[in-house]
Scaffold this active site. Structure first.
Site, mmCIF file in Angstrom:
data_model
loop_
_atom_site.group_PDB
_atom_site.id
_atom_site.type_symbol
_atom_site.label_atom_id
_atom_site.label_comp_id
_atom_site.label_asym_id
_atom_site.label_seq_id
_atom_site.Cartn_x
_atom_site.Cartn_y
_atom_site.Cartn_z
ATOM 1 N N SER A 181 -4.566 2.284 11.820
ATOM 2 C CA SER A 181 -4.722 0.912 11.340
ATOM 3 C C SER A 181 -3.876 -0.107 12.082
ATOM 4 C CB SER A 181 -4.406 0.844 9.845
ATOM 5 O OG SER A 181 -3.069 1.246 9.596
ATOM 6 N N HIS A 209 -11.211 2.666 8.903
ATOM 7 C CA HIS A 209 -11.487 1.697 9.952
ATOM 8 C C HIS A 209 -12.583 2.173 10.910
ATOM 9 C CE1 HIS A 209 -8.043 -0.863 8.895
ATOM 10 N NE2 HIS A 209 -7.438 0.279 8.604
ATOM 11 N N LYS A 240 -13.313 -3.228 4.324
ATOM 12 C CA LYS A 240 -13.133 -3.615 5.721
ATOM 13 C C LYS A 240 -14.500 -3.964 6.315
ATOM 14 C CE LYS A 240 -8.900 -0.955 5.769
ATOM 15 N NZ LYS A 240 -8.940 -0.623 4.323
#
Length: 390
Positions: A181, A209, A240
């Site tokens: 991250s 992610h 996200k």
């Protein structure tokens, strides 16, 4: 009200200020997007995990509004009480089909998913091998499990293998982020998968992610072309690239059935609201049916890196939306963030303890929604700051 703790807390806060590690909250008065308003001022936002620009997408908003009108606001209870909704089941089915797993189980957040999953599977008699740059939720989950934790240097597969050999008589787990991250680089999941198979260990991957970004949005497992047997347990988050909120554990039906019975952060947590679930389902359907957002994101990442190379700006080894610019010193990172803010660019300085000492940085996040001129303007100002600091 003053308590015995007050002087101690005040001193601790002042020490953080002196060290350049004080953190402060800022309130946005706009939708989450590449144009954001902070304290009445407009900024170009390079500080968001909204990688595909879906947070304010019309399809997600319409799905959420329709769900509120039909089902109300809160879920009202845990999923094992009356909080379970047909939308939860639909989202789980859609996620499993999209990612290629047998089944999924949704949670209110990625943090809860990681804490609950690891606590339900890993015992204090086990050994867990984890990358030193794992997300805090994985680190905390492993601590709470009581297992022996072996942290190997970032992406160092030789040290990982040595640890697996040394602990071969115990139940072993390898737990890692897919995309890290703060650095944006990828775990070598193909090698990790081979090692866990060779030494009879278990692999858990947090793809927070990677989902919505890698391999047409299907995530890191698809990117590395691994089977679900090679990467049997994956955690994905919705806050996200998917532009919503929540998370899911992906795996086989036996895993999901067990978690329903044993995972405390699932059993005792109020279910995600129907509106958020509907918005997440809309996001999954959107990227499943149209990869235009993912292609735009890839083009923008390529453009940013090419412009930085031409401007002699040294970036990390990342081809994901997370592009770290290492500045080292906390105060330098703060100066960089303030310089960019004066130019109408919103980034936050990332400093220890979020990252290791002497690796303070700007964590630059590229979005599919950024225009070419946004990226050009950012790179120009980054180069200006770095030239001025030399």
């Amino acid at each position: 009200m003053t308590t015995r703790l007050t002087p101690h807390l005040a001193a601790a806060v002042e020490q953080l200020r002196a060290n350049g590690r004080y953190r402060y909250l800022e309130n946005s008065s706009s939708a989450q997007a590449v144009r954001i308003v902070i304290d009445g001022r407009d900024y170009i936002n390079f500080c968001s995990n909204d990688y595909l620009g879906l947070c304010n997408h019309e399809a997600l908003k319409a799905a959420a509004i329709a769900a509120v009108e039909k089902y109300g606001v809160g879920a009202g209870a845990a999923q094992l009480l009356s909080g379970r909704h047909e939308l939860h089941a639909q989202l789980e089915q859609a996620l499993a089909a999209f990612t290629g797993y047998d089944a999924a189980l949704i949670f209110s957040s990625g943090y809860l998913a990681n804490i609950g999953l690891v606590s339900a599977l890993v015992s204090r008699h086990d050994v867990v091998h984890q990358d030193k740059l794992n997300h805090a939720s994985l680190i905390d989950a492993i601590k709470l499990s009581g297992a022996s934790s072996k942290r190997f240097p970032h992406r160092d597969m030789g040290i990982l293998e040595a640890g697996l050999i040394d602990n071969s008589e115990r139940q072993q787990w390898v737990i890692t982020d897919s995309v890290f991250s703060m650095d944006g680089d990828l775990a070598p999941l193909d090698i990790m998968s081979d090692l866990t198979n060779r030494y009879s260990a278990n692999l858990i991957v947090d793809d927070a992610h990677g989902i919505g970004v890698l391999a047409g949005g299907r995530g890191a497992r698809a990117h590395f072309k691994l089977s679900t047997q090679s990467q049997p347990i994956t955690v994905v988050t919705f806050g996200k690239a998917l532009g919503a909120q929540g998370a899911a554990v992906l795996g086989n039906k036996q895993l999901i059935e067990y978690l329903v019975q044993a995972c405390r952060t699932y059993i005792y947590d109020t279910a995600p609201p129907p509106a958020i679930t509907a918005a997440t389902l809309a996001a999954v359907n959107l990227i499943r049916d149209d990869t235009v957002y993912i292609r735009r994101l890839g083009d923008n990442i390529k453009l940013f890196r090419e412009l930085c190379r031409d401007a002699a700006i040294d970036l990390g080894d990342s081809n994901t939306p997370i592009q770290p610019l290492m500045l080292g010193d906390e105060m330098r990172a703060l100066r960089a963030a303030e310089f960019l803010r004066e130019k109408g660019l919103y980034l936050r300085a990332v400093r220890p303890p979020t990252v290791p000492k002497n690796t303070a940085r700007l964590r630059i996040c590229i979005s599919a929604a950024h225009e070419q001129q946004d990226i050009e303007y950012l790179v120009y100002n980054l180069a200006t700051f770095l030239t001025h600091e030399q």
